[in-house]
Scaffold this active site. Sequence first.
Site, PDB file in Angstrom:
ATOM      1  N   TYR A  32      -6.433   3.459  -9.629  1.00  0.00           N
ATOM      2  CA  TYR A  32      -4.712   4.262  -8.604  1.00  0.00           C
ATOM      3  C   TYR A  32      -3.853   3.240  -8.391  1.00  0.00           C
ATOM      4  O   TYR A  32      -2.639   3.782  -8.603  1.00  0.00           O
ATOM      5  CB  TYR A  32      -5.251   5.180  -6.731  1.00  0.00           C
ATOM      6  CG  TYR A  32      -4.540   5.431  -5.991  1.00  0.00           C
ATOM      7  CD1 TYR A  32      -3.725   6.722  -6.439  1.00  0.00           C
ATOM      8  CD2 TYR A  32      -3.719   4.715  -5.164  1.00  0.00           C
ATOM      9  CE1 TYR A  32      -3.237   6.872  -4.936  1.00  0.00           C
ATOM     10  CE2 TYR A  32      -2.864   4.847  -4.176  1.00  0.00           C
ATOM     11  CZ  TYR A  32      -3.284   5.094  -4.128  1.00  0.00           C
ATOM     12  OH  TYR A  32      -1.822   6.458  -3.318  1.00  0.00           O
ATOM     13  N   SER A  43       2.550   2.675  -3.464  1.00  0.00           N
ATOM     14  CA  SER A  43       1.203   2.456  -2.422  1.00  0.00           C
ATOM     15  C   SER A  43       1.444   1.107  -2.227  1.00  0.00           C
ATOM     16  O   SER A  43       1.630   0.397  -3.317  1.00  0.00           O
ATOM     17  CB  SER A  43       0.331   3.541  -3.005  1.00  0.00           C
ATOM     18  OG  SER A  43      -0.978   2.686  -2.446  1.00  0.00           O
TER      19      SER A  43
END
Length: 367
Positions: free
Chosen positions: A167, A142
Amino acid sequence: MKVLITGSAGFIGFHLVKQLVKQGDEVIGIDNLNDYYDRKLKYDRLAILGINKSNINYGVELNSDKFVNFKFIKLDLTDKENLKKLFKKYKFDAVCNLAAQAGVRYSLINPDAYLESNITGFLNVLECCRHEKVGHLVYASSSSVYGLNKKMPFSVSDNVDHPVSLYAASKKSNELMAHTYSHLFNLPTSGLRFFTVYGPWGRPDMALFLFTKAILEGKEINIFNNGIMKRDFTYVDDIVGGILRVLANPPKGNPRWDELNPDPASSKAPYRIFNIGRGNSVNLLNFISEIERNIGIKAKKVYLPMQDGDVSETWADISELKTEFDYEPKITYKEGIKKFVNWYKIYYSLNKEPAGKSSLSRAILNQ
């Protein structure tokens, strides 16, 4: 190829499966179908792929009634024993791991979900790839890993040791875990740092979906950091095109890798990291204006401070992907928003029709 797609009922996974089966690959899709967002959207994606919701049971292998080369199994990555059996049965040529607990803001309130799915689940995938000698593991990382970085555009050669959400930390961990397996077991791995993916069948927790829904319903939209935000918005078809190019080309060790000046994006081991985005940064307020133009309604805007775990700007340096795979994103954010809004209006108008009157096989929903 014989390919496993984890997260195949998810947004990117669904679009990737469609392209792989169309090009003739044998595809096995797995997904745990959790309730992070509305399961109906996941079931409807699977319906497009020829999997009937009523036939889905945990661990049961289902054949698609639309594609002879697609099978689906409801399975969780933390279920190590059944995952091992699946890998042993199919001897996959390649694996694309898209299953993960997504969402930056959700990681502030439910951190355990990120360790279970993104760390334990990913370790199970690595172990299965190692023992069954899978030819290539491609996995979703990501843009969030860039964290506190301010140098733009983000380069895969930049340091990413300062994440600002769990995350992001879990995705950085995936990259480190993958390198370890590439180094120790010669497992070819490619990590793809996705940049704000959007498009038809997108996730309901993403900005475009949230804004479109709220504007159509006459509700307020929250704009964080008082609107001083930029994102490298990337249309899902461009993302899938990049994945396909990477998937077909397992990395080899970089013979020029220097231990005294180590490149974070490569290694002597068969390991690579790529940014996959559009390659430019769009002002959030311009993005919202384009949504308003397509809907024909002005948004009721509420300006708020920056949320914890968020960043003010993302912008991908995609030069490595361009150089090595001729990756060239085609869809502008204006074109992409138009496609999404058209899909959204049709999909949700169909779902308001009386039972038996709507059909997910209508041509526009097959995009």
